[in-house]
Design a protein around this motif. Structure first.
Motif, mmCIF file in Angstrom:
data_model
loop_
_atom_site.group_PDB
_atom_site.id
_atom_site.type_symbol
_atom_site.label_atom_id
_atom_site.label_comp_id
_atom_site.label_asym_id
_atom_site.label_seq_id
_atom_site.Cartn_x
_atom_site.Cartn_y
_atom_site.Cartn_z
ATOM 1 N N GLN A 133 3.513 80.296 -6.213
ATOM 2 C CA GLN A 133 3.293 79.314 -8.167
ATOM 3 C C GLN A 133 3.216 80.525 -8.784
ATOM 4 O OE1 GLN A 133 -1.112 79.045 -10.059
ATOM 5 N NE2 GLN A 133 -0.697 81.713 -9.119
ATOM 6 N N ASN A 134 3.316 82.089 -8.690
ATOM 7 C CA ASN A 134 4.453 83.165 -9.561
ATOM 8 C C ASN A 134 5.604 82.620 -9.159
ATOM 9 O OD1 ASN A 134 2.341 84.700 -9.798
ATOM 10 N ND2 ASN A 134 2.828 85.777 -7.900
ATOM 11 N N ILE A 137 6.049 80.693 -11.873
ATOM 12 C CA ILE A 137 6.080 80.631 -13.569
ATOM 13 C C ILE A 137 7.033 81.886 -13.810
ATOM 14 C CG2 ILE A 137 4.079 83.045 -14.273
ATOM 15 C CD1 ILE A 137 2.489 82.181 -13.073
ATOM 16 N N MET A 151 1.569 80.133 -20.592
ATOM 17 C CA MET A 151 1.230 79.916 -19.574
ATOM 18 C C MET A 151 -0.378 79.930 -19.205
ATOM 19 S SD MET A 151 3.992 80.204 -17.664
ATOM 20 C CE MET A 151 5.311 81.465 -18.071
ATOM 21 N N PHE A 213 -1.679 77.148 -13.851
ATOM 22 C CA PHE A 213 -1.801 78.285 -12.684
ATOM 23 C C PHE A 213 -3.224 78.823 -13.285
ATOM 24 C CE2 PHE A 213 2.220 77.914 -14.830
ATOM 25 C CZ PHE A 213 2.646 77.184 -13.739
ATOM 26 N N ILE A 226 -0.035 87.338 -13.364
ATOM 27 C CA ILE A 226 1.272 87.570 -13.944
ATOM 28 C C ILE A 226 1.903 89.226 -13.999
ATOM 29 C CG2 ILE A 226 2.493 87.813 -16.076
ATOM 30 C CD1 ILE A 226 1.393 84.925 -16.967
#
Length: 298
Positions: A133-134, A137, A151, A213, A226
């Protein structure tokens, strides 16, 4: 009144106000520009009126002085008249209520070339679903120059895999826009939406709605995730100071490579001047340019 006498009055007043020698030197330089302008306009200090000072402002604008610097010059002139009035050598101060207003924009700095951003992206090797997922992103930071608030607000239906686009909602800083996805992002997002995100939903145990997310916790934003991503990236890439630095770098590249209006739209800027500041900046010499043009400190 000759120049020397004017300088003496000015310096005496500044010393009375306890300015440092360095600051006094800076103010003398600012005052010199004004005195040279007066001479060019065939004006004396006692003849100078508010209207004349407005003409001096127009002169500074034509010389491309920034708004902060215009106000520094005006402040120096104001202080000269204050000193002259204390010495009973002037009866009025034409600069008393004069201050230039407007938006002040900092020059973008710490720009990273796109090659370096791509290296950062490719160097991040996810081992878990949350790390995947990161990386998704990170790809949106590097390819679409999103900000953190955007985001966090993304929803699954904002992604159009058929058209290869992503919809970004309007927020307090930036305008709504529909941005193209890079080819590799389409495949990455498809895998994330269809496979990784459903697994993360099961692991979480909390209702996440349509958020694209999210984190394990009950909160729906990805701010903590994040922050952790940034910490990992900074350890391997010390030249990276913030995720906003990525946005600034991408927008700077758009401004350099694309038509100005297209770059404005991609960045989400509502005012053309916001993107204009990125133009004609040599990325390799940007820090030198920042040092040269940054407003003087008081």
């Amino acid at each position: 009144m000759n120049l020397k006498t004017t300088e003496e009055i000015f310096v005496s007043y500044l010393k009375r106000k306890r300015y440092t020698g360095i600051t006094i030197g800076n103010k003398l330089g600012q005052l010199k520009i004004f005195l040279q302008w007066l001479e060019k306009e065939n004006l004396t200090l006692n003849q100078c009126s508010y209207t004349d000072m407005m003409a001096f402002v127009q002169y500074m604008r034509k010389e491309n002085l920034s708004i902060p610097n215009q106000n520094l010059y005006l402040r120096a002139v104001r202080q000269l008249y204050e000193g002259m009035m204390l010495e009973e050598m002037a009866t009025h101060n034409p600069v008393t209520n004069l201050r230039v207003k407007g938006h002040v924009y900092r020059l973008p700095h710490n720009i990273l070339p796109m090659e370096q951003l791509q290296k950062i992206y490719e160097g991040y090797k996810p081992q878990t679903d949350y790390q995947s997922q990161n990386k998704t992103i990170l790809g949106l930071y590097i390819n679409q120059a999103l900000i953190r608030a955007e985001m966090s607000r993304l929803e699954v239906h904002d992604i159009n895999l058929v058209k290869g686009t992503i919809r970004i909602r309007k927020n307090i800083k930036l305008a709504e826009r529909i941005l193209p996805l890079a080819a590799h992002q389409v495949l990455t997002l498809q895998e994330y939406i269809n496979t990784i995100r459903p697994r993360l939903l099961k692991q979480s145990g909390f209702e996440k709605g349509d958020r694209l997310f999210f984190t394990y916790s009950n909160g729906q934003t990805v701010n903590e995730g994040i922050r952790q991503l940034l910490q990992v990236l900074k350890k391997k890439h010390p030249e990276l100071t913030s995720l906003h630095q990525i946005r600034t770098s991408v927008v700077a590249n758009w401004a350099k490579e694309k038509p100005i209006r297209e770059a404005q739209y991609l960045a989400g800027h509502t005012h053309l001047r916001s993107i204009q500041r990125y133009r004609d900046i040599n990325l390799q010499d940007l820090q030198e340019s920042l040092d040269e043009h940054h407003p003087l400190k008081k």
